[in-house]
Design a protein around this motif. Structure first.
Motif, short mmCIF file in Angstrom:
data_model
loop_
_atom_site.label_atom_id
_atom_site.label_comp_id
_atom_site.label_asym_id
_atom_site.label_seq_id
_atom_site.Cartn_x
_atom_site.Cartn_y
_atom_site.Cartn_z
N SER A 149 33.22 -1.49 50.48
CA SER A 149 32.70 -0.13 50.39
C SER A 149 31.53 0.02 51.35
CB SER A 149 32.25 0.18 48.96
OG SER A 149 31.33 -0.80 48.50
N ARG A 150 30.49 -0.75 51.12
CA ARG A 150 29.32 -0.73 52.00
C ARG A 150 28.80 -2.14 52.17
NH1 ARG A 150 24.78 3.32 50.46
NH2 ARG A 150 24.72 2.15 48.51
N ALA A 151 27.97 -2.34 53.17
CA ALA A 151 27.39 -3.66 53.40
C ALA A 151 25.88 -3.54 53.45
CB ALA A 151 27.90 -4.24 54.71
N THR A 152 25.24 -4.09 52.45
CA THR A 152 23.78 -4.11 52.44
C THR A 152 23.29 -5.43 53.04
OG1 THR A 152 23.68 -5.14 50.28
CG2 THR A 152 23.76 -2.71 50.35
N LEU A 153 22.00 -5.51 53.23
CA LEU A 153 21.42 -6.74 53.76
C LEU A 153 21.70 -7.91 52.83
CD1 LEU A 153 19.71 -8.24 55.82
CD2 LEU A 153 17.66 -7.51 54.55
N ALA A 154 21.59 -7.69 51.52
CA ALA A 154 21.84 -8.76 50.56
C ALA A 154 23.27 -9.26 50.66
CB ALA A 154 21.55 -8.26 49.14
N ARG A 155 24.20 -8.34 50.81
CA ARG A 155 25.61 -8.73 50.91
C ARG A 155 25.86 -9.51 52.21
NH1 ARG A 155 30.13 -4.22 50.23
NH2 ARG A 155 29.68 -4.59 48.02
N ILE A 156 25.25 -9.07 53.29
CA ILE A 156 25.43 -9.77 54.57
C ILE A 156 24.87 -11.18 54.49
CG2 ILE A 156 24.73 -9.80 56.99
CD1 ILE A 156 24.81 -6.72 56.88
N VAL A 157 23.71 -11.33 53.86
CA VAL A 157 23.12 -12.66 53.71
C VAL A 157 24.04 -13.56 52.89
CG1 VAL A 157 21.22 -13.94 52.64
CG2 VAL A 157 20.73 -11.88 53.97
N LEU A 158 24.60 -13.03 51.81
CA LEU A 158 25.53 -13.81 50.99
C LEU A 158 26.78 -14.18 51.78
CD1 LEU A 158 25.26 -12.01 47.53
CD2 LEU A 158 24.55 -14.33 48.06
N LEU A 159 27.21 -13.27 52.63
CA LEU A 159 28.39 -13.54 53.45
C LEU A 159 28.12 -14.68 54.42
CD1 LEU A 159 31.25 -12.39 53.89
CD2 LEU A 159 30.28 -10.91 55.66
N VAL A 160 26.95 -14.67 55.04
CA VAL A 160 26.58 -15.73 55.97
C VAL A 160 26.43 -17.06 55.23
CG1 VAL A 160 24.75 -16.55 57.51
CG2 VAL A 160 25.50 -14.17 57.62
N VAL A 161 25.82 -17.01 54.05
CA VAL A 161 25.66 -18.24 53.26
C VAL A 161 27.01 -18.81 52.86
CG1 VAL A 161 24.83 -19.14 51.05
CG2 VAL A 161 23.36 -17.64 52.41
N THR A 162 27.93 -17.93 52.46
CA THR A 162 29.28 -18.38 52.10
C THR A 162 29.98 -18.99 53.29
OG1 THR A 162 29.44 -16.59 50.46
CG2 THR A 162 31.49 -17.66 51.11
N GLN A 163 29.83 -18.38 54.46
CA GLN A 163 30.41 -18.94 55.67
C GLN A 163 29.83 -20.32 55.96
OE1 GLN A 163 32.81 -18.63 57.53
NE2 GLN A 163 32.42 -18.69 59.73
N PHE A 164 28.53 -20.43 55.85
CA PHE A 164 27.88 -21.72 56.10
C PHE A 164 28.41 -22.80 55.16
CE2 PHE A 164 24.47 -24.79 55.30
CZ PHE A 164 24.21 -25.23 56.59
N ALA A 165 28.50 -22.48 53.87
CA ALA A 165 28.97 -23.45 52.88
C ALA A 165 30.41 -23.85 53.15
CB ALA A 165 28.82 -22.88 51.48
N LEU A 166 31.26 -22.87 53.46
CA LEU A 166 32.67 -23.16 53.71
C LEU A 166 32.84 -24.00 54.97
CD1 LEU A 166 35.59 -22.76 52.88
CD2 LEU A 166 35.59 -20.56 54.07
#
Length: 287
Positions: free
Chosen positions: A224-241
């Motif tokens: 729906s939308r992308a907030t800063l918090a969501r983007i940070v979580l996305l980057v963290v998930t990418q890093f972990a994966l």
């Protein structure tokens, strides 16, 4: 920790890394100026691809067939840029097949098939992410390139990929960045480098390609939308994966073992993305 420092020193002492970084960086600078002037298709991915090819050339790892494959991918991407997904998949196929064939003689047939399939399917996915998250995608791919370097046994070609994608990640700071052509081409180079560097350990080929990470999953989720918090979580998930793929799954000798470890990791990452996408109160057009 000592090995990590040693690996970083190896990268910083490598000519291919610096050539790719500088060439891609010059291209990114040109793109940045064009974006500021309102260019519709600034071409940051093309700049990254050229930088990567330049780095591979310095390291004597640039067969003519790879250049042909990259050109065919870029041409197919341009011809199908406004067409349906099936047409974009079809247009990427000739270049992807040539990429698989561009691997040196003696490489297993399944690796060539994996490169071709990943270039088509992964490239289409990366292109879809660029359409909704053009500022986030470069950082996600740069993290993936770091993973490839730490995953595969032959790290020479991954240094060129890493330099080019690190330069490309800088453009994410530009708030006016929009979707541009070239992401399928960059993905093709990504998977080719992962296969080239990982041939000594089949599991690392799977792990290296899987370092594309959440980029393969984002199109499966309705955002729906992308907030800063969501983007940070996305980057963290990418890093972990990527850490898991590069240091666990990719260290398996067997490709099947690496795949068996990768599947649950991607399922877990998909669950995290679904949770983010349906989080109440998180809205916004993607970055």
């Amino acid at each position: 920790m000592l090995r990590l420092v040693h690996d970083v020193e190896n990268v910083l002492d490598d000519a291919a890394f610096w050539v790719a970084l500088v060439v891609a960086g010059i291209g990114v600078a040109i793109v940045w100026v064009r974006v500021r002037r309102g260019a519709r298709e600034p071409g940051v991915a093309i700049a990254v691809a050229i930088g990567c090819l330049a780095g591979l050339r310095v390291d004597h790892r640039l067969p003519a067939s790879l250049v042909v494959g990259v050109v065919l991918l870029a041409l197919g991407e341009w011809l199908a840029r406004e067409r349906a997904t099936w047409a974009r998949l079809l247009s990427a196929t000739p270049g992807a097949v040539v990429l698989g064939a561009a691997l040196p003689d003696g490489w297993a047939q399944w690796i060539r098939v994996l490169v071709a399939v990943a270039a088509v399917a992964g490239g289409t996915s990366v292109d879809a992410v660029d359409r909704v998250m053009p500022r986030v995608l470069p950082a996600l791919l740069a993290i993936g390139a770091v993973g490839v370097y730490f995953c595969v046994p032959d790290t020479e070609a991954p240094k060129a990929l890493l330099g080019a994608l690190l330069a490309g990640a800088v453009i994410g700071l530009e708030p006016r960045l929009r979707h541009a052509l070239g992401q399928v081409t960059v993905t093709g180079l990504f998977v080719w480098v992962a296969a080239y560097g990982g041939v000594g350990r089949p599991g690392s080929v799977v792990g290296g390609v899987a370092c594309l990470g959440v980029v393969l999953l984002i199109p499966l989720v309705r955002w729906s939308r992308a907030t800063l918090a969501r983007i940070v979580l996305l980057v963290v998930t990418q890093f972990a994966l990527v850490v898991f793929e590069s240091r666990v799954a990719g260290f398996e000798h067997s490709a099947w073992s690496a795949l068996a470890l990768s599947i649950p990791a991607f399922v877990l990452a998909a669950a995290v993305l679904l949770a983010m996408a349906h989080e109440r109160g998180v809205g916004a057009s993607a970055a």
